[in-house]
Design an enzyme around this catalytic site. Structure first.
Site, short mmCIF file in Angstrom:
data_model
loop_
_atom_site.label_atom_id
_atom_site.label_comp_id
_atom_site.label_asym_id
_atom_site.label_seq_id
_atom_site.Cartn_x
_atom_site.Cartn_y
_atom_site.Cartn_z
N LEU A 90 0.80 -1.35 0.14
CA LEU A 90 0.00 -0.01 -0.06
C LEU A 90 0.87 1.38 -0.13
CD1 LEU A 90 -2.65 -0.68 2.62
CD2 LEU A 90 -3.05 -1.34 0.32
N ASP A 91 0.43 2.30 -0.64
CA ASP A 91 1.10 3.70 -0.88
C ASP A 91 1.43 4.21 0.63
OD1 ASP A 91 0.91 3.31 -3.44
OD2 ASP A 91 -0.49 4.84 -3.54
N GLN A 92 2.30 4.64 0.84
CA GLN A 92 2.57 5.18 2.37
C GLN A 92 1.50 5.91 2.99
OE1 GLN A 92 6.49 7.20 2.88
NE2 GLN A 92 6.04 7.81 4.89
N THR A 128 -1.69 5.63 2.22
CA THR A 128 -2.84 4.78 2.25
C THR A 128 -2.81 3.83 3.59
OG1 THR A 128 -2.99 4.64 -0.19
CG2 THR A 128 -4.31 3.17 0.98
N ARG A 137 -4.86 5.96 -7.60
CA ARG A 137 -4.74 7.50 -7.75
C ARG A 137 -4.73 7.76 -9.29
NH1 ARG A 137 -0.06 7.92 -3.40
NH2 ARG A 137 -0.35 10.21 -3.70
#
Length: 276
Positions: free
Chosen positions: A124-126, A128, A225
């Site tokens: 997961l993105d930082q 998120t 995104r």
């Protein structure tokens, strides 16, 4: 790995079970040479047949993860002997970029989970927040990696976007590649990797704000995104693909569902709606 044989594997050999799970041939060969396999605590071979209800033990490679323990606890929502579903907090990286880092989710998990091996199946993105699967042994990681690649693991996200009306359900099938002008960004690119995002439903939660329920078929970096920005509805709080000046990304990994590959138990884990 310890597991009970489900009904649909009755009268299979252990080799047939792991072939059905598409375990790589190299690992099958190593298991075939093993003298530590047991069925109902009796020494067995991969060629032995099993009955539903049999208790099986399969040795796994004694690999260790190289993450430094953070001495901070992670939130574990589901756990069995072979994998776990855990919460990645907002602002925390999934894993370190170098071995000296000690404040990522993997550092917290190596301290929290009773296993020397903890590796993420996806990321997961930082910014998120949400649910993430980690494997607790190398064999299960290979099985889950294959399940993820073949879309046998369901990942549902929720995102808030600006909109005047609900956004119709749709599939966004656009390849994503690097943005050569911005090293931290991705972009729609004909030479990129295929990326598929499904908008399952939408709901207006307040004026000009729509909540989307999203399912991923692929897991490219920044996929949701990039895709939402491309259709004109960037995630609220996204400074990279939207117009936000704050890093308050209103996106989270809301639900994970899968069938346990060995026991065939259906596992469904979801977050509360007010997670942030």
């Amino acid at each position: 790995m310890k597991f009970t044989i489900p009904e649909n594997y009755d009268q299979y050999t252990l080799r047939e079970i792991f072939q059905d799970l598409k375990l790589p041939k190299k690992d099958l060969h190593l298991l075939n040479m093993s003298k530590d396999i047991t069925i109902n605590k009796q020494t067995s071979r991969l060629s032995d047949k099993v009955n539903s209800g049999d208790e099986v033990f399969i040795p796994t490679p004694e690999e260790k993860s190289n993450y430094l323990p953070s001495y901070r606890y992670a939130q574990v929502y589901y756990e069995n002997d072979d994998f776990a579903i855990v919460l990645k907090p907002k602002g925390v990286k999934t894993h370190p970029n170098d071995l000296k880092e000690s404040n990522t989710l993997m550092n917290h998990l190596i301290y929290t989970i009773d296993s020397d091996y903890v590796e993420p199946i996806h990321r997961l993105d930082q910014e998120t927040v949400g649910l993430l699967i980690v494997a607790k042994n190398p064999l299960m990681k290979k099985i889950l990696d294959r399940m993820l690649e073949e879309n046998d693991i369901t990942r549902i996200y929720k995102a808030h976007v600006k909109a005047l009306l609900p956004i119709k359900p749709q599939t966004i099938d656009m390849p994503i590649g690097k943005d050569k002008f911005h090293p931290n960004k991705k972009r729609i690119s004909n030479t990129g990797q295929r990326a598929i995002t499904h908008i399952l439903s939408s709901n207006m939660i307040k004026e000009n704000v729509c909540e989307l329920e999203i399912k991923l078929d692929t897991g490219r970096t920044h996929q949701i995104r990039v895709h939402l920005a491309e259709i004109g509805h960037p995630v609220i709080g996204d400074p990279l693909y939207g117009d936000s000046t704050l890093r308050q990304l209103e996106l989270h990994s809301y639900k994970i569902e899968l069938e346990h590959p060995l026991t065939k138990e259906w596992i469904s884990v979801s977050l509360d709606d007010d997670i942030s």
